[in-house]
Design a protein around this motif. Structure first.
Motif, PDB file in Angstrom:
ATOM      1  N   MET A 169      44.735  40.354  60.929  1.00 31.17           N
ATOM      2  CA  MET A 169      45.195  39.019  60.512  1.00 31.17           C
ATOM      3  C   MET A 169      44.137  37.954  60.771  1.00 31.17           C
ATOM      4  SD  MET A 169      49.143  39.179  61.847  1.00 31.17           S
ATOM      5  CE  MET A 169      49.574  37.535  61.332  1.00 31.17           C
ATOM      6  N   GLN A 170      43.326  38.139  61.792  1.00 36.58           N
ATOM      7  CA  GLN A 170      42.327  37.139  62.178  1.00 36.58           C
ATOM      8  C   GLN A 170      40.935  37.456  61.637  1.00 36.58           C
ATOM      9  OE1 GLN A 170      42.702  37.076  66.445  1.00 36.58           O
ATOM     10  NE2 GLN A 170      44.794  36.290  66.356  1.00 36.58           N
ATOM     11  N   LYS A 210      47.309  40.619  43.169  1.00 41.67           N
ATOM     12  CA  LYS A 210      47.524  39.243  43.625  1.00 41.67           C
ATOM     13  C   LYS A 210      46.894  39.033  44.995  1.00 41.67           C
ATOM     14  CE  LYS A 210      52.303  40.202  44.989  1.00 41.67           C
ATOM     15  NZ  LYS A 210      53.704  39.861  44.762  1.00 41.67           N
ATOM     16  N   LYS A 211      46.628  37.760  45.275  1.00 44.22           N
ATOM     17  CA  LYS A 211      46.039  37.396  46.557  1.00 44.22           C
ATOM     18  C   LYS A 211      47.047  37.676  47.666  1.00 44.22           C
ATOM     19  CE  LYS A 211      43.366  33.818  48.806  1.00 44.22           C
ATOM     20  NZ  LYS A 211      42.759  32.493  48.689  1.00 44.22           N
ATOM     21  N   LEU A 212      46.544  38.174  48.791  1.00 45.83           N
ATOM     22  CA  LEU A 212      47.402  38.472  49.936  1.00 45.83           C
ATOM     23  C   LEU A 212      47.222  37.402  50.995  1.00 45.83           C
ATOM     24  CD1 LEU A 212      46.715  42.312  50.346  1.00 45.83           C
ATOM     25  CD2 LEU A 212      48.494  41.184  48.987  1.00 45.83           C
ATOM     26  N   TYR A 213      48.336  36.924  51.498  1.00 46.23           N
ATOM     27  CA  TYR A 213      48.327  35.934  52.574  1.00 46.23           C
ATOM     28  C   TYR A 213      48.827  36.629  53.829  1.00 46.23           C
ATOM     29  CZ  TYR A 213      47.556  32.730  48.769  1.00 46.23           C
ATOM     30  OH  TYR A 213      47.025  32.094  47.673  1.00 46.23           O
ATOM     31  N   LEU A 214      47.985  36.659  54.846  1.00 50.86           N
ATOM     32  CA  LEU A 214      48.267  37.484  56.019  1.00 50.86           C
ATOM     33  C   LEU A 214      49.120  36.799  57.073  1.00 50.86           C
ATOM     34  CD1 LEU A 214      44.907  39.426  56.429  1.00 50.86           C
ATOM     35  CD2 LEU A 214      46.872  39.896  54.971  1.00 50.86           C
ATOM     36  N   HIS A 215      49.990  35.887  56.659  1.00 50.35           N
ATOM     37  CA  HIS A 215      50.950  35.323  57.611  1.00 50.35           C
ATOM     38  C   HIS A 215      52.320  35.986  57.454  1.00 50.35           C
ATOM     39  CE1 HIS A 215      50.954  32.759  53.985  1.00 50.35           C
ATOM     40  NE2 HIS A 215      52.256  32.835  54.120  1.00 50.35           N
ATOM     41  N   ASN A 216      52.482  36.804  56.411  1.00 48.02           N
ATOM     42  CA  ASN A 216      53.706  37.565  56.197  1.00 48.02           C
ATOM     43  C   ASN A 216      53.585  38.884  56.965  1.00 48.02           C
ATOM     44  OD1 ASN A 216      55.462  39.566  55.146  1.00 48.02           O
ATOM     45  ND2 ASN A 216      55.645  38.480  53.204  1.00 48.02           N
ATOM     46  N   SER A 266      38.935  43.303  50.329  1.00 46.18           N
ATOM     47  CA  SER A 266      38.709  42.048  51.044  1.00 46.18           C
ATOM     48  C   SER A 266      37.233  41.721  50.986  1.00 46.18           C
ATOM     49  CB  SER A 266      39.180  42.128  52.492  1.00 46.18           C
ATOM     50  OG  SER A 266      38.274  42.870  53.276  1.00 46.18           O
ATOM     51  N   THR A 274      39.093  37.268  52.755  1.00 46.09           N
ATOM     52  CA  THR A 274      40.002  37.004  51.646  1.00 46.09           C
ATOM     53  C   THR A 274      40.458  38.356  51.117  1.00 46.09           C
ATOM     54  OG1 THR A 274      38.831  34.974  51.082  1.00 46.09           O
ATOM     55  CG2 THR A 274      40.214  35.946  49.365  1.00 46.09           C
TER      56      THR A 274
END
Length: 154
Positions: free
Chosen positions: A47-48, A3-9, A67, A52
């Motif tokens: 994170m920055q 699954k796609k990872l969202y780096l705000h967690n 990524s 993707t």
């Protein structure tokens, strides 16, 4: 499961950060170079990154990640990491297949790895990537650059 990872967690970022360190330490030993940029970056820099990310989960555990960035019709794989506890399970192959499947409209895929990283090189070669060149990036360290070009159907 991929699954796609969202780096705000932050918990997920910490897990990805630790996974990346474990994986790149193995590559560092293979290529005898311990200054690999992801080994030196902070969690904030991760994170920055602007990349993707997709992750491979074994249950609740993040076992691997890939990524990439896209510029025009080119996709560049930036990171391919698998936790050493999960080597030789087909995780890198699954991640690569997922990225290629999700980006079929792009005509060129690029990736680089340490010249002495045979497992990574073999993965890319068996998936149709061609070695473009080996480039000495610092004295004694060679990086192998690969490209996979897709022919547009008419």
């Amino acid at each position: 499961m991929i699954k796609k990872l969202y780096l705000h967690n932050l918990n997920l970022v910490k897990e990805l950060f630790e996974l990346q360190r474990a994986s790149y330490l193995v590559e560092a030993k293979l290529i005898n170079f311990f200054e690999i940029p992801p080994l030196k970056e902070s969690m904030e820099e991760l994170m920055q990154s602007g990349e993707t990310f997709f992750g491979y989960f074994d249950g609740d555990e993040l076992a691997g990640a890939i990524s990439y960035t896209i510029a025009g019709s080119e996709l560049t794989i930036c990171r391919m990491v698998v936790h050493p506890n999960h080597f030789r399970k087909g995780i890198a192959q699954s991640l690569l297949t997922e990225v290629e499947k999700n980006n079929q409209n792009l005509s060129e895929l690029k990736v680089s790895t340490g010249k002495e990283n045979s497992p990574a090189k073999n993965l890319y070669l068996k998936n149709g990537y061609k070695l473009v060149r080996d480039l000495e990036v610092v004295p004694g360290l060679f990086i192998s650059n690969f490209v996979k070009r897709r022919v547009e159907e008419r």
